[in-house]
Design a protein around this motif. Structure first.
Motif, short mmCIF file in Angstrom:
data_model
loop_
_atom_site.label_atom_id
_atom_site.label_comp_id
_atom_site.label_asym_id
_atom_site.label_seq_id
_atom_site.Cartn_x
_atom_site.Cartn_y
_atom_site.Cartn_z
N PRO A 146 0.84 -1.21 0.00
CA PRO A 146 0.00 0.00 0.00
C PRO A 146 0.87 1.25 0.00
O PRO A 146 1.98 1.25 0.53
N ARG A 202 -12.21 3.14 -2.04
CA ARG A 202 -12.39 2.76 -0.63
C ARG A 202 -11.28 1.84 -0.11
O ARG A 202 -11.33 1.42 1.03
N ARG A 203 -10.28 1.51 -0.94
CA ARG A 203 -9.18 0.66 -0.46
C ARG A 203 -7.86 1.40 -0.42
O ARG A 203 -7.01 1.13 0.42
N SER A 241 -4.99 2.56 -8.05
CA SER A 241 -5.90 3.04 -7.01
C SER A 241 -7.20 2.25 -7.05
O SER A 241 -7.72 1.94 -8.14
N TYR A 242 -7.74 1.95 -5.87
CA TYR A 242 -8.99 1.22 -5.76
C TYR A 242 -9.94 2.01 -4.85
O TYR A 242 -9.53 2.46 -3.78
#
Length: 219
Positions: free
Chosen positions: A36, A71-72, A68-69
């Motif tokens: 991350p 909400r993650r 990028s995801y």
């Protein structure tokens, strides 16, 4: 008095610095594939605001170095060895073109950098730290792209070389020797400085082909 233009330029400068530092950390796997991206930590580490950092991350996503995801969060992309063939297919066309153009210009605006890098690369051997080899490899290719004098070609090749270098990171410790790779760089840079476009074109092609074969042999 600070103008709006000056503020914008300062933000752009910070975003560029953040981009370059993060790009090279991702390429060298100082940020491991799948890890991350800690935005709060990077703001403190790089000494930049969240706005320039996010601008840098947007560029890195275009480069396929982060993803990028919703909400993650944002993560370093995983290295996909299956992409090597597609990357090589394009590099086989564009790398010789860049090398030939660079030789035609005898290094152009990058000549001094090429001369200095040629001297540094000539001192390398398989006994040197392999990280130093990788850093020199990035420098060699970026200088050649700059010397070609075509910013569209330069930007495209930098992006491809970044992805190829990440794959190379996975193979580097398994390669029996890197001396041949070093020798190829020396010959290629010398051909550019000598203004020998046909030789530079051929050496660049051979270098890309040999790179793929070497990586595939150990992965």
């Amino acid at each position: 008095m600070t103008t709006t233009t000056q503020l914008a330029a300062g933000t752009e400068s910070m975003a560029e610095r953040a981009y370059q530092v993060l790009r090279d950390r991702l390429i060298m796997m100082d940020i491991a594939p799948g890890d991350p991206i800690n935005e709060a930590g990077l703001v403190d580490d790089l000494g930049v605001g969240r706005t320039p950092l996010r601008e840098a991350l947007k560029r890195l996503e275009v480069d396929h170095l982060v993803q990028s995801y919703p909400r993650r969060g944002t993560f370093a992309t995983r290295v996909d060895i299956t992409e090597l063939a597609d990357i090589t297919e394009v590099r086989q066309v564009l790398e010789p073109l860049a090398a030939a153009k660079a030789a035609t210009l005898r290094g152009g605006a990058a000549r001094a950098g090429i001369e200095a890098t040629l001297e540094a690369v000539s001192q390398l051997s398989g006994e040197n730290l392999r990280r130093t080899l990788m850093e020199n490899d990035l420098e060699v290719h970026r200088l050649i792209y700059q010397a070609a004098g075509n910013h569209h070609l330069e930007e495209t090749l930098i992006r491809l070389d970044n992805l190829a270098t990440r794959i190379w990171c996975m193979a580097l410790d398994r390669l029996p020797s890197v001396d041949e790779h070093i020798a190829e760089h020396v010959s290629l840079l010398q051909a550019i400085l000598d203004g020998d476009a046909p030789v530079a074109r051929q050496l660049a092609l051979e270098h890309i082909v040999h790179f793929e074969k070497s990586v595939r042999a150990v992965l």
